[in-house]
Motif scaffolding. Structure first.
Motif, PDB file in Angstrom:
ATOM      1  N   SER A  17     -30.740   1.507  21.362  1.00  0.00           N
ATOM      2  CA  SER A  17     -29.831   0.480  20.851  1.00  0.00           C
ATOM      3  C   SER A  17     -30.208  -0.934  21.295  1.00  0.00           C
ATOM      4  N   ASP A  18     -30.952  -1.069  22.389  1.00  0.00           N
ATOM      5  CA  ASP A  18     -31.372  -2.386  22.873  1.00  0.00           C
ATOM      6  C   ASP A  18     -32.901  -2.414  22.885  1.00  0.00           C
ATOM      7  N   PHE A  27     -39.942  -4.181  31.562  1.00  0.00           N
ATOM      8  CA  PHE A  27     -40.490  -2.965  30.962  1.00  0.00           C
ATOM      9  C   PHE A  27     -39.359  -2.127  30.394  1.00  0.00           C
ATOM     10  N   PRO A  28     -39.655  -1.237  29.447  1.00  0.00           N
ATOM     11  CA  PRO A  28     -38.598  -0.407  28.866  1.00  0.00           C
ATOM     12  C   PRO A  28     -38.223   0.754  29.783  1.00  0.00           C
ATOM     13  N   LEU A  42     -39.073  12.034  19.729  1.00  0.00           N
ATOM     14  CA  LEU A  42     -39.184  12.263  21.168  1.00  0.00           C
ATOM     15  C   LEU A  42     -38.552  11.097  21.900  1.00  0.00           C
ATOM     16  N   LEU A  43     -37.612  11.407  22.799  1.00  0.00           N
ATOM     17  CA  LEU A  43     -36.912  10.403  23.598  1.00  0.00           C
ATOM     18  C   LEU A  43     -37.306  10.626  25.052  1.00  0.00           C
ATOM     19  N   VAL A  44     -37.796   9.570  25.733  1.00  0.00           N
ATOM     20  CA  VAL A  44     -38.400   9.717  27.057  1.00  0.00           C
ATOM     21  C   VAL A  44     -37.837   8.686  28.026  1.00  0.00           C
ATOM     22  N   ASP A  45     -37.510   9.131  29.230  1.00  0.00           N
ATOM     23  CA  ASP A  45     -37.190   8.234  30.343  1.00  0.00           C
ATOM     24  C   ASP A  45     -38.516   7.669  30.846  1.00  0.00           C
ATOM     25  N   ASN A  46     -38.781   6.394  30.571  1.00  0.00           N
ATOM     26  CA  ASN A  46     -40.073   5.790  30.887  1.00  0.00           C
ATOM     27  C   ASN A  46     -40.303   5.619  32.377  1.00  0.00           C
ATOM     28  N   LEU A  47     -39.257   5.640  33.182  1.00  0.00           N
ATOM     29  CA  LEU A  47     -39.440   5.554  34.634  1.00  0.00           C
ATOM     30  C   LEU A  47     -39.808   6.917  35.196  1.00  0.00           C
ATOM     31  N   MET A  68     -39.483   0.586  22.068  1.00  0.00           N
ATOM     32  CA  MET A  68     -39.267   0.410  23.494  1.00  0.00           C
ATOM     33  C   MET A  68     -37.847  -0.097  23.689  1.00  0.00           C
ATOM     34  N   ALA A  69     -37.070   0.602  24.506  1.00  0.00           N
ATOM     35  CA  ALA A  69     -35.641   0.317  24.600  1.00  0.00           C
ATOM     36  C   ALA A  69     -35.195   0.127  26.043  1.00  0.00           C
TER      37      ALA A  69
END
Length: 325
Positions: free
Chosen positions: A75-76, A118-119, A293-298, A317-318
């Motif tokens: 959403s962001d 960073f996202p 695919l939805l990923v926690d980038n951290l 990138m969100a």
């Protein structure tokens, strides 16, 4: 943490310790964007528990439909700056996957881990799956940190890591494309605001930036190996490519390279060791057309395996996250 909805995700299959990410199979979603909006929070609960979730069965067939889903899930959304490889822009803040030679792997990394902003979340949508290979693989950054030698982690945690880049018109991404402007003064203001040292050599721009190699996840405080030390290092390049570039441009003129925070060389054996640890915890699921695919980038590093055939994956990138400078 609230439990994953048992009725909504009764078809949840797969766990990271089984060699694949969590997979949610959708039986009927005539309006994929509406489905994504309705189940947004539940999907993020899966990501919080598993680090990533693959949604299968949305039957996305065109870029507009895929972009609509990515906008709902992220959403962001944020615009990319400091890109290290070219992308196409489908529409505002919806990109192609990075253009990288299909026969070469794109090694494990966290998106924009070298940037101040960073996202926190990456969202991918597959329109065309390659004939072979090409999966977006994942690796848990906490497990990577636990398996790396303690002395190596301690040095990187103490010193951070240094990324050096050379932008010119012949190799890599031109600085105008990376920074989204052809105005040198605007690039200089960006660098000053983002703790990036820079020098101009005619039209060539060279930069360096020191960043932490380890961070804590804001949700649970877990320590994570969060960087692109191995990927953006000269030893990750194909040997013939590296030899040519060093011969023509010298080490300082490489499009990118990494070192220890004090400038000490990250040697070929260190890069190989880091990548070996990544390989030991990697999970992957081959793309199918329509997958999201939805990923926690951290928490999760991601890579792209070599492939043959046509591959079209959209990227958003969100949840922009800003570290202090």
């Amino acid at each position: 943490m609230p439990p994953i909805d048992p009725d909504l995700f009764a078809g949840l299959e797969g766990r990271q310790d089984e060699g694949r990410p969590a997979v949610v199979t959708v039986a009927d979603a005539p309006d994929p964007a509406a489905w994504a909006a309705r189940h947004h929070d539940a999907l993020y609960r899966v990501v919080a528990a598993q680090g990533a979730v693959l949604v299968r069965g949305l039957e996305l067939s065109d870029a507009a439909g895929a972009a609509a889903v990515l906008k709902v899930l992220g959403s962001d959304l944020m615009s990319e700056r400091e890109a290290f490889a070219p992308r196409w822009t489908y529409e505002d803040r919806i990109y192609s996957s990075s253009k990288w030679p299909p026969n070469q792997p794109m090694c494990m990394h966290h998106e924009l881990s070298y940037a101040v902003e960073f996202p926190a979340t990456m969202a991918f949508a597959c329109l065309s799956a390659p004939a072979t290979g090409g999966a977006t693989a994942l690796a848990d950054a906490g497990r990577v940190l636990e398996q790396l030698p303690a002395d190596l982690v301690e040095r990187f945690e103490r010193e951070g890591w240094l990324l050096t880049r050379s932008y010119n018109d012949e190799i890599g991404v031109p600085w105008e494309e990376a920074f989204g402007t052809a105005d040198r003064s605007e690039v200089e203001r960006y660098c000053a605001a983002n703790d990036i040292s820079f020098t101009w050599h005619g039209r060539e721009l060279r930069t360096s930036q020191r960043r932490p190699a380890v961070l804590r996840h804001p949700a649970d405080g877990r320590r994570l190996w969060f960087n692109q030390i191995a990927f953006l290092n000269q030893w990750t390049m194909a040997p013939e490519v590296r030899e040519y570039l060093v011969d023509v441009y010298g080490t300082e003129g490489l499009p990118f390279n990494t070192s220890f925070g004090d400038g000490g060389e990250v040697t070929e054996d260190v890069v190989a060791l880091i990548n070996k640890v990544y390989d030991s915890v990697t999970v992957a699921e081959p793309w199918r057309p329509g997958d999201v695919l939805l990923v926690d980038n951290l928490r999760m590093a991601h890579s792209r395996l070599p492939y043959e055939g046509a591959r079209e994956v959209l990227v958003a990138m969100a949840d922009p996250t800003t570290r202090s400078v």
